[in-house]
Enzyme design. Structure first.
Site, mmCIF file in Angstrom:
data_model
loop_
_atom_site.group_PDB
_atom_site.id
_atom_site.type_symbol
_atom_site.label_atom_id
_atom_site.label_comp_id
_atom_site.label_asym_id
_atom_site.label_seq_id
_atom_site.Cartn_x
_atom_site.Cartn_y
_atom_site.Cartn_z
ATOM 1 N N GLU A 120 0.813 -1.218 0.000
ATOM 2 C CA GLU A 120 0.000 0.000 0.000
ATOM 3 C C GLU A 120 0.854 1.280 0.000
ATOM 4 O O GLU A 120 0.373 2.354 0.379
ATOM 5 C CB GLU A 120 -0.942 0.012 1.198
ATOM 6 C CG GLU A 120 -2.018 -1.061 1.113
ATOM 7 C CD GLU A 120 -3.167 -0.785 2.065
ATOM 8 O OE1 GLU A 120 -4.261 -0.481 1.600
ATOM 9 O OE2 GLU A 120 -2.947 -0.884 3.289
ATOM 10 N N HIS A 139 -0.829 5.759 7.650
ATOM 11 C CA HIS A 139 -1.947 4.888 7.270
ATOM 12 C C HIS A 139 -2.090 3.828 8.346
ATOM 13 O O HIS A 139 -1.097 3.188 8.734
ATOM 14 C CB HIS A 139 -1.701 4.223 5.915
ATOM 15 C CG HIS A 139 -2.694 3.134 5.628
ATOM 16 N ND1 HIS A 139 -4.043 3.375 5.546
ATOM 17 C CD2 HIS A 139 -2.539 1.796 5.468
ATOM 18 C CE1 HIS A 139 -4.678 2.234 5.314
ATOM 19 N NE2 HIS A 139 -3.785 1.258 5.265
ATOM 20 N N HIS A 141 -5.026 0.945 10.580
ATOM 21 C CA HIS A 141 -6.281 0.188 10.611
ATOM 22 C C HIS A 141 -6.921 0.270 11.994
ATOM 23 O O HIS A 141 -7.570 -0.679 12.424
ATOM 24 C CB HIS A 141 -6.016 -1.275 10.247
ATOM 25 C CG HIS A 141 -5.320 -1.476 8.933
ATOM 26 N ND1 HIS A 141 -4.593 -2.606 8.630
ATOM 27 C CD2 HIS A 141 -5.237 -0.678 7.832
ATOM 28 C CE1 HIS A 141 -4.091 -2.494 7.404
ATOM 29 N NE2 HIS A 141 -4.449 -1.330 6.900
ATOM 30 N N HIS A 209 -11.724 -0.580 6.288
ATOM 31 C CA HIS A 209 -10.266 -0.682 6.208
ATOM 32 C C HIS A 209 -9.574 0.121 7.328
ATOM 33 O O HIS A 209 -8.926 -0.461 8.183
ATOM 34 C CB HIS A 209 -9.843 -0.192 4.818
ATOM 35 C CG HIS A 209 -8.391 -0.348 4.498
ATOM 36 N ND1 HIS A 209 -7.910 -0.304 3.210
ATOM 37 C CD2 HIS A 209 -7.294 -0.509 5.280
ATOM 38 C CE1 HIS A 209 -6.598 -0.466 3.219
ATOM 39 N NE2 HIS A 209 -6.202 -0.578 4.462
HETATM 40 ZN ZN LIG Z 1 -4.202 -0.717 4.941
#
Ligand SMILES: [Zn+2]
Length: 279
Positions: A120, A139, A141, A209
């Site tokens: 990602e 980023h 989760h 996500h």
């Molecule tokens: Zn992710």
């Protein structure tokens, strides 16, 4: 070697690397060489402070429970805005200086040297491409934010520490952008669509996500990620009590921001960094 000679040597090396790369690409386009994988030229090392802070950012996000084995944080190169640094594929809590990889904004690695990369990474490259003001990207989760990406209840500021939310956090639905997928932002098109959903905001939720949070420096991106997750938990608790919830008025959120967003996270950054470096 004195500092001036060192700088000259670095410039000469960068020039040579850039010339070689341009030559190779020209030949490739002309069909003159077999197609072999090319690495973009390096912009040279990031400043020691940036590299130290990026390693600390990885450890802080793990220590604060924002990332676990997954999730990542990057920083834009401090002397070349067309490069950024991101760890090799590794749990953030384990990241050291040696794990950092330099990337161009198409998320091509300069120096992967066979190391596994985050699939990602395009989240980072495409946001840096779209947002000149962004110098750090997180980023994650974090479970507390996920309900707000899958329901009709918007994530809104209930705590002054999350005033940067403003009136709302946009939601990126990968299904709208790319149909039925494995939910991962693992190519440039998906990264571009995520950056478009983020627009000029500090954060975007990702349906089913997690979240992506940005800032003008690592302490901002990390601090916002921490307080966005905290705000999500507080909002869920306030809503669970059953009565009406009073959110920050947009005018209050603006006033908090105008007075200096959480004092640029300076006090918090010092604490968070010392805590992970003492381990
Ligand atoms: Zn992710």
């Amino acid at each position: 070697m004195n500092p001036h000679s060192a700088r000259t040597a670095v410039r000469r090396r960068d020039f040579l690397a850039g010339s070689l790369c341009a030559f190779s690409w020209t030949m490739l386009e002309a069909g003159g060489l077999p197609a072999i994988a090319q690495s973009p030229p390096s912009a040279g090392p990031g400043s020691p402070r940036l590299i130290e802070d990026l390693v600390a950012a990885n450890r802080i996000l793990a220590d604060q429970g924002i990332v676990d084995a997954f999730g990542h944080v990057s920083a834009r190169h401090d002397t070349n805005p067309n490069r950024y640094f991101l760890s090799r594929s590794l749990a953030p809590g384990l990241v050291t200086t040696q794990d950092l990889i330099e990337y161009d904004l198409d998320s091509n690695a300069v120096n992967a040297s066979g190391r596994a990369q985050y699939s990602e990474r395009f989240i980072h490259g495409e946001i840096y491409k779209a947002r000149a003001d962004v110098r750090a990207v997180v980023h994650a989760h974090a479970p507390a934010v996920v309900p707000f990406g899958v329901s009709t209840v918007p994530l809104r500021p209930v705590s002054h520490m999350a005033a940067f939310i403003g009136d709302r956090v946009p939601i990126f639905d990968i299904r709208t952008a790319a149909g039925m997928t494995d939910m991962l932002v693992k190519d440039a098109a998906r990264g571009h669509a995520l950056a478009a959903a983020l627009a000029d905001r500090p954060a975007v939720l990702m349906r089913g996500h997690g979240m992506t949070v940005v800032g003008p420096a690592l302490p901002f991106a990390v601090g916002r990620a921490i307080y966005l997750e905290a705000n999500a938990r507080i909002q869920l608790q306030a809503m669970a009590l059953g009565g009406p919830v009073t959110y920050l008025d947009p005018a209050e959120a603006k006033a908090v921001m105008d007075s200096g967003e959480n004092r640029s996270y300076e006090r918090a950054w010092e604490l968070w960094k010392q805590k992970v470096q003492a381990k």
